[in-house]
Enzyme design. Structure first.
Site, PDB file in Angstrom:
ATOM      1  N   PRO A 107       0.817  -1.219   0.000  1.00 16.11           N
ATOM      2  CA  PRO A 107       0.000   0.000   0.000  1.00 16.11           C
ATOM      3  C   PRO A 107       0.851   1.270   0.000  1.00 16.11           C
ATOM      4  O   PRO A 107       0.315   2.361  -0.115  1.00 16.11           O
ATOM      5  CB  PRO A 107      -0.821  -0.107   1.287  1.00 16.11           C
ATOM      6  CG  PRO A 107      -0.413  -1.351   1.971  1.00 16.11           C
ATOM      7  CD  PRO A 107       0.713  -1.975   1.238  1.00 16.11           C
ATOM      8  N   GLU A 137       2.564  -8.259   8.288  1.00 18.94           N
ATOM      9  CA  GLU A 137       2.502  -6.799   8.454  1.00 18.94           C
ATOM     10  C   GLU A 137       3.278  -6.047   7.388  1.00 18.94           C
ATOM     11  O   GLU A 137       2.987  -4.913   7.076  1.00 18.94           O
ATOM     12  CB  GLU A 137       3.043  -6.409   9.832  1.00 18.94           C
ATOM     13  CG  GLU A 137       1.999  -6.286  10.904  1.00 18.94           C
ATOM     14  CD  GLU A 137       0.797  -5.447  10.497  1.00 18.94           C
ATOM     15  OE1 GLU A 137       0.957  -4.232  10.370  1.00 18.94           O
ATOM     16  OE2 GLU A 137      -0.286  -6.011  10.310  1.00 18.94           O
ATOM     17  N   ARG A 197      -3.937  -7.540 -20.895  1.00 21.56           N
ATOM     18  CA  ARG A 197      -4.956  -7.217 -21.897  1.00 21.56           C
ATOM     19  C   ARG A 197      -4.525  -6.088 -22.844  1.00 21.56           C
ATOM     20  O   ARG A 197      -5.150  -5.876 -23.874  1.00 21.56           O
ATOM     21  CB  ARG A 197      -6.316  -6.909 -21.233  1.00 21.56           C
ATOM     22  CG  ARG A 197      -6.354  -5.673 -20.421  1.00 21.56           C
ATOM     23  CD  ARG A 197      -7.640  -5.565 -19.653  1.00 21.56           C
ATOM     24  NE  ARG A 197      -8.794  -5.262 -20.498  1.00 21.56           N
ATOM     25  CZ  ARG A 197      -8.984  -4.108 -21.115  1.00 21.56           C
ATOM     26  NH1 ARG A 197      -8.108  -3.126 -21.000  1.00 21.56           N
ATOM     27  NH2 ARG A 197     -10.068  -3.909 -21.846  1.00 21.56           N
ATOM     28  N   ASP A 224     -11.331   1.861 -23.740  1.00 20.75           N
ATOM     29  CA  ASP A 224     -11.501   1.595 -22.316  1.00 20.75           C
ATOM     30  C   ASP A 224     -11.672   2.867 -21.509  1.00 20.75           C
ATOM     31  O   ASP A 224     -11.055   3.873 -21.816  1.00 20.75           O
ATOM     32  CB  ASP A 224     -10.220   0.976 -21.727  1.00 20.75           C
ATOM     33  CG  ASP A 224     -10.057  -0.448 -22.120  1.00 20.75           C
ATOM     34  OD1 ASP A 224     -11.038  -1.053 -22.517  1.00 20.75           O
ATOM     35  OD2 ASP A 224      -8.912  -0.922 -22.014  1.00 20.75           O
TER      36      ASP A 224
HETATM   37  N1  ADE Z   1      -0.844  -5.174  -0.200  1.00 19.81           N
HETATM   38  C1  ADE Z   1      -1.708  -4.802   0.766  1.00 19.81           C
HETATM   39  N2  ADE Z   1      -2.447  -3.774   0.374  1.00 19.81           N
HETATM   40  C2  ADE Z   1      -2.061  -3.462  -0.898  1.00 19.81           C
HETATM   41  C3  ADE Z   1      -2.444  -2.488  -1.838  1.00 19.81           C
HETATM   42  N3  ADE Z   1      -3.391  -1.582  -1.589  1.00 19.81           N
HETATM   43  N4  ADE Z   1      -1.827  -2.473  -3.033  1.00 19.81           N
HETATM   44  C4  ADE Z   1      -0.850  -3.349  -3.299  1.00 19.81           C
HETATM   45  N5  ADE Z   1      -0.435  -4.302  -2.449  1.00 19.81           N
HETATM   46  C5  ADE Z   1      -1.037  -4.369  -1.255  1.00 19.81           C
END
Ligand code: ADE
Length: 283
Positions: free
Chosen positions: A121, A148, A186, A201
């Site tokens: 994230p 984590e 794709r 798209d």
């Molecule tokens: N792993 C956990 N959350 C994630 C996200 N939002 N994007 C990519 N990998 C992740």
């Protein structure tokens, strides 16, 4: 010649190497539908590697407690480095200077050709533009985390890039890696039946897509817009462009600033804005 052109001319597939602790989840998705056909046609290869196969010790441990305390477990560096180096090559020995100088290069510097992408994230946000950028590569390695997070040395000395699929936290990187593989595959020439499919798209043109209809022409009293049945191609194109503009204005006005619009189209948006201001004033 660009990397993807050489690959395409030589009929070479784009090769994904996906490193995960949940190989079955990844295999299941990549064995269906368009990804399956793209692999069968030799346009893409998707190799799935189980990080646990590279773990050591009786319990094949892949995680451990964080130094400094705190909750959650951290993904250990050894099995992740071992897995990626076994598949892509590299490692301290290979990168060490031949005259016996100490090893100074990072993995990223030693292996610049293959992007090694961590799914987390904290990465740069995955967009259609990033998918297009990655579709030009010959080979892409994807590392999925669990627990984590990753030991920071994976981020610093093994990964060359870090990608997030959005501002939310998943339980692992697998879904994110599959999103990336799907969106990139794709875009490869020959993957979609209709070669123009990826051009219209949502997001490819900087606008959301216009509405689609198929038969029957009337369903539960809801009719397909007359214009689409008219066979008048130029008018249908104009209608679709207006609908794409309208939908983008209503749902994602933030996209309009960067979209490539004609003076007439900007005028159309200004009229939509005026109409909605007037409608609000009469509420
Ligand atoms: N792993 C956990 N959350 C994630 C996200 N939002 N994007 C990519 N990998 C992740």
């Amino acid at each position: 010649m660009r990397e993807w052109q050489a690959r395409y001319n030589a009929r070479m597939p784009l090769c994904f190497d996906l490193f995960t602790l949940l190989p079955d989840v990844c295999v299941a998705y990549t064995r269906e539908s368009i990804l399956k056909r793209a692999q069968e046609s030799g346009l893409v290869t998707i190799q799935i590697h189980n990080i646990r196969d590279y773990a050591e010790g009786k319990h094949l441990t892949t995680d451990d407690l964080p130094y400094g305390g705190g909750g959650g477990m951290v993904m250990k560096p050894e099995p992740v480095f071992a897995a990626v180096e076994a598949v892509l090559g590299g490692g301290p020995e290979r990168a060490a200077a031949p005259d016996g100088e100490p090893f100074v290069e990072t993995q990223a510097e030693a292996r610049p050709a293959v992007p090694v992408i961590l799914l987390t994230p904290q990465g740069r946000v995955f967009t259609q533009a990033v998918a297009q950028e990655l579709a030009q590569r010959e080979r892409i390695a994807l590392i999925c985390g669990r627990y984590e997070g990753f030991d920071e040395r994976i981020r610093e000395h093994l990964a060359t890039d870090e990608i997030s699929i959005g501002d939310y936290v998943l339980t692992g990187g697998e879904l994110a890696a599959l999103v990336l593989v799907d969106a990139v595959t794709r875009l490869l020439p020959g993957v979609l039946g209709d070669p123009t499919g990826a051009l219209d798209d949502s997001h490819a043109s900087g606008l959301l897509e216009y509405p689609h209809y198929t038969r029957p022409p009337e369903f539960r009293g809801w009719k397909v817009p007359e214009i689409l049945l008219s066979g008048h191609h130029a008018r249908i194109e104009a209608w679709r462009r207006e609908e794409a503009l309208r939908r983008t204005y209503l749902r994602r006005p933030d996209m309009l600033a960067a979209a490539n619009l004609s003076e007439e189209e900007r005028q159309f948006i200004a009229e939509l804005a005026k109409a909605s201001t007037e409608a609000r004033a009469h509420e």
